[in-house]
Design a protein around this motif. Structure first.
Motif, short mmCIF file in Angstrom:
data_model
loop_
_atom_site.label_atom_id
_atom_site.label_comp_id
_atom_site.label_asym_id
_atom_site.label_seq_id
_atom_site.Cartn_x
_atom_site.Cartn_y
_atom_site.Cartn_z
N THR A 2 0.85 -1.19 0.00
CA THR A 2 0.00 0.00 0.00
C THR A 2 0.88 1.24 0.00
OG1 THR A 2 -1.91 1.06 1.04
CG2 THR A 2 -0.22 0.17 2.52
N ARG B 12 -15.12 -1.13 9.80
CA ARG B 12 -16.42 -1.24 10.48
C ARG B 12 -16.30 -0.68 11.89
NH1 ARG B 12 -17.42 -7.39 9.37
NH2 ARG B 12 -16.57 -7.37 11.45
N ARG C 113 -12.05 5.10 5.62
CA ARG C 113 -12.82 4.14 4.82
C ARG C 113 -12.38 4.19 3.35
NH1 ARG C 113 -19.31 3.62 4.88
NH2 ARG C 113 -18.92 1.93 6.34
N ASP C 114 -12.15 5.39 2.83
CA ASP C 114 -11.67 5.50 1.44
C ASP C 114 -10.35 4.76 1.27
OD1 ASP C 114 -13.86 7.06 0.79
OD2 ASP C 114 -12.75 8.95 0.74
N GLU D 282 -23.07 4.40 10.62
CA GLU D 282 -22.89 4.68 9.19
C GLU D 282 -22.77 6.19 8.96
OE1 GLU D 282 -21.87 3.64 5.50
OE2 GLU D 282 -22.15 2.25 7.17
N ALA E 121 -9.16 2.24 3.12
CA ALA E 121 -9.38 0.79 3.24
C ALA E 121 -9.98 0.22 1.96
CB ALA E 121 -10.29 0.50 4.44
N ARG E 122 -11.01 0.86 1.45
CA ARG E 122 -11.67 0.33 0.26
C ARG E 122 -10.80 0.44 -0.98
NH1 ARG E 122 -18.01 2.07 1.33
NH2 ARG E 122 -18.34 0.48 2.91
N ALA E 123 -10.00 1.49 -1.08
CA ALA E 123 -9.08 1.62 -2.22
C ALA E 123 -8.04 0.51 -2.22
CB ALA E 123 -8.39 2.98 -2.19
N ASN E 124 -7.82 -0.09 -1.07
CA ASN E 124 -6.84 -1.17 -0.95
C ASN E 124 -7.48 -2.55 -0.90
OD1 ASN E 124 -3.89 -0.12 -0.47
ND2 ASN E 124 -5.27 1.36 0.47
N GLY E 125 -8.76 -2.63 -1.21
CA GLY E 125 -9.45 -3.92 -1.22
C GLY E 125 -9.91 -4.39 0.15
N GLY E 126 -9.95 -3.48 1.11
CA GLY E 126 -10.39 -3.82 2.46
C GLY E 126 -11.64 -3.05 2.83
N ASP E 127 -11.85 -2.90 4.13
CA ASP E 127 -13.00 -2.14 4.60
C ASP E 127 -12.77 -1.76 6.06
OD1 ASP E 127 -15.40 -0.79 4.43
OD2 ASP E 127 -16.61 -2.57 4.10
#
Length: 173
Positions: free
Chosen positions: A66, A156, A145-146, A117, A148-154
């Motif tokens: 990353t 919560r 969150r951006d 959320e 995490a999601r840009a790296n294929g994760g998430d």
């Protein structure tokens, strides 16, 4: 003439300016940054050492690919939030079958399940009782969150065993 309304409007403009400056600094700082193989456990420990009240409780050796500045900024933000809303942040790094999980637990007031959320909305700050002691712009969780999601994760938000909030950041390795 300096009225209460004018002072309030100037304060609002200053706050908006700070929010935009923070976002622009974040966005421009990562533009052009290349991903590289990094030791997630090393970076997590290094960030925790710089934040008073943050402590790495459990760690596993994990490498991820990353952007280093983006990862450091995300970890710093999540740990700073935890100690800002509570007195401490306990961090655990767990190696799952395909994902690394970093758990950030605090002993603060938490976030009710029905508002979690909303906490990810840009420039959104939750009720005054949660936000009053923590400076910020309402971008931290949005940017985390951006990332995490840009790296294929998430990412919560959950209840923490410490009584506050648990943030679960998942990244593939």
């Amino acid at each position: 003439e300096q009225t209460e309304e004018i002072a309030g409007a100037r304060g609002d403009l200053d706050d908006m300016s700070k929010m935009l400056d923070e976002y622009l600094a974040f966005a421009s700082g990562e533009e052009g940054e290349q991903s590289e193989a990094l030791r997630l456990d090393h970076i997590t420990r290094t960030v925790a050492e710089r934040i008073d009240g943050a402590k790495v409780i459990e760690v596993t050796e994990i490498s991820v690919t990353t952007r280093p500045m983006a990862l450091t900024r995300t970890l710093t933000n999540l740990m700073s939030n935890a100690v800002g809303y509570g007195d401490r942040c306990e961090v655990r790094l767990i190696k799952g079958p395909r994902m690394a999980e970093i758990l950030f637990d605090d002993d603060g007031p938490g976030i009710p399940a029905d508002q979690r959320e909303d906490a990810f909305r840009p420039f959104h700050r939750l009720d005054d009782s949660r936000s009053q002691n923590v400076a910020g712009t309402g971008l931290g969780l949005t940017l985390a969150r951006d990332f995490a999601r840009a790296n294929g994760g998430d990412i919560r938000l959950e209840d923490s065993p410490l009584g506050g909030l648990r943030v679960r950041l998942r990244l593939p390795y």
